[in-house]
Write an enzyme that holds these catalytic residues in place. Structure first.
Site, PDB file in Angstrom:
ATOM      1  N   ASN A 214       0.848  -1.204   0.000  1.00  0.00           N
ATOM      2  CA  ASN A 214       0.000   0.000   0.000  1.00  0.00           C
ATOM      3  C   ASN A 214       0.876   1.245   0.000  1.00  0.00           C
ATOM      4  O   ASN A 214       1.981   1.261   0.570  1.00  0.00           O
ATOM      5  CB  ASN A 214      -0.999  -0.005   1.161  1.00  0.00           C
ATOM      6  CG  ASN A 214      -0.369  -0.110   2.527  1.00  0.00           C
ATOM      7  OD1 ASN A 214       0.680  -0.715   2.700  1.00  0.00           O
ATOM      8  ND2 ASN A 214      -1.010   0.464   3.529  1.00  0.00           N
TER       9      ASN A 214
ATOM     10  N   GLU B 174      -3.112  -4.562  -3.056  1.00  0.00           N
ATOM     11  CA  GLU B 174      -3.653  -5.431  -4.107  1.00  0.00           C
ATOM     12  C   GLU B 174      -3.647  -4.715  -5.452  1.00  0.00           C
ATOM     13  O   GLU B 174      -3.274  -5.268  -6.488  1.00  0.00           O
ATOM     14  CB  GLU B 174      -5.108  -5.821  -3.785  1.00  0.00           C
ATOM     15  CG  GLU B 174      -5.279  -6.594  -2.499  1.00  0.00           C
ATOM     16  CD  GLU B 174      -5.537  -5.695  -1.287  1.00  0.00           C
ATOM     17  OE1 GLU B 174      -4.844  -4.654  -1.147  1.00  0.00           O
ATOM     18  OE2 GLU B 174      -6.406  -6.035  -0.485  1.00  0.00           O
TER      19      GLU B 174
END
Ligand code: THU
Length: 139
Positions: free
Chosen positions: A45, A58
């Protein structure tokens, strides 16, 4: 999913925690994305002082892969925790589930949620995003 491959993906996702840029939430996330041809792309992130430009681990992995020509994926592993300490599963946010929906078969794509190398559970995208809206709806 073969246990050895799942553990390899967990290791790679955990390794990503060191690169997480999360000075605002302190919540570090790592991901490892497996393509159908067996290559693994990783991501972490990346937060921002303006908050909303933050990118989840992701999506970092997906966008790295897609930007290199990959379009077919079979699984993703996600780990996360405050200060990078894994205590429970980190499930993908709604936006990330929608990005998965764009490129993956919801019934087949596997999402490995891990809280440690031998502590994990596997869900399909369909289980985490039932009745999702995807490219098929526009066909
Ligand atoms: N985050 C991810 O990277 N993936 C998830 O699945 C959940 C949330 C990040 C976004 C933000 O940087 C931090 O975790 C706290 O929400």
């Amino acid at each position: 999913m073969d246990g050895k491959l799942a553990e390899e993906m967990i290791d790679l996702a955990i390794e990503q925690l060191q690169y997480s840029y999360a000075p605002y939430s302190g919540f570090k996330v790592g991901a490892a994305l497996l393509t159908k041809r067996g290559k693994i792309y990783t991501g972490c992130n990346i937060e921002n002082a303006a908050y909303s430009p933050a990118n989840c681990a992701e999506r970092t992995a997906f966008f790295k892969a897609v930007s290199e020509g990959e379009r077919e994926f079979s699984a993703i592993c996600i780990v996360g925790g405050k200060d990078g300490v894994l205590t429970e599963y980190t499930a993908p946010c709604g936006v990330c589930r929608q990005v998965m929906m764009e490129f993956c078969d919801p019934a087949a794509f596997q999402i490995i949620l891990a809280a440690g190398k031998e502590q994990y559970e596997i869900f399909t995208l369909k289980e985490l995003l039932p009745k999702g809206f995807g490219p098929g709806n526009l066909a």
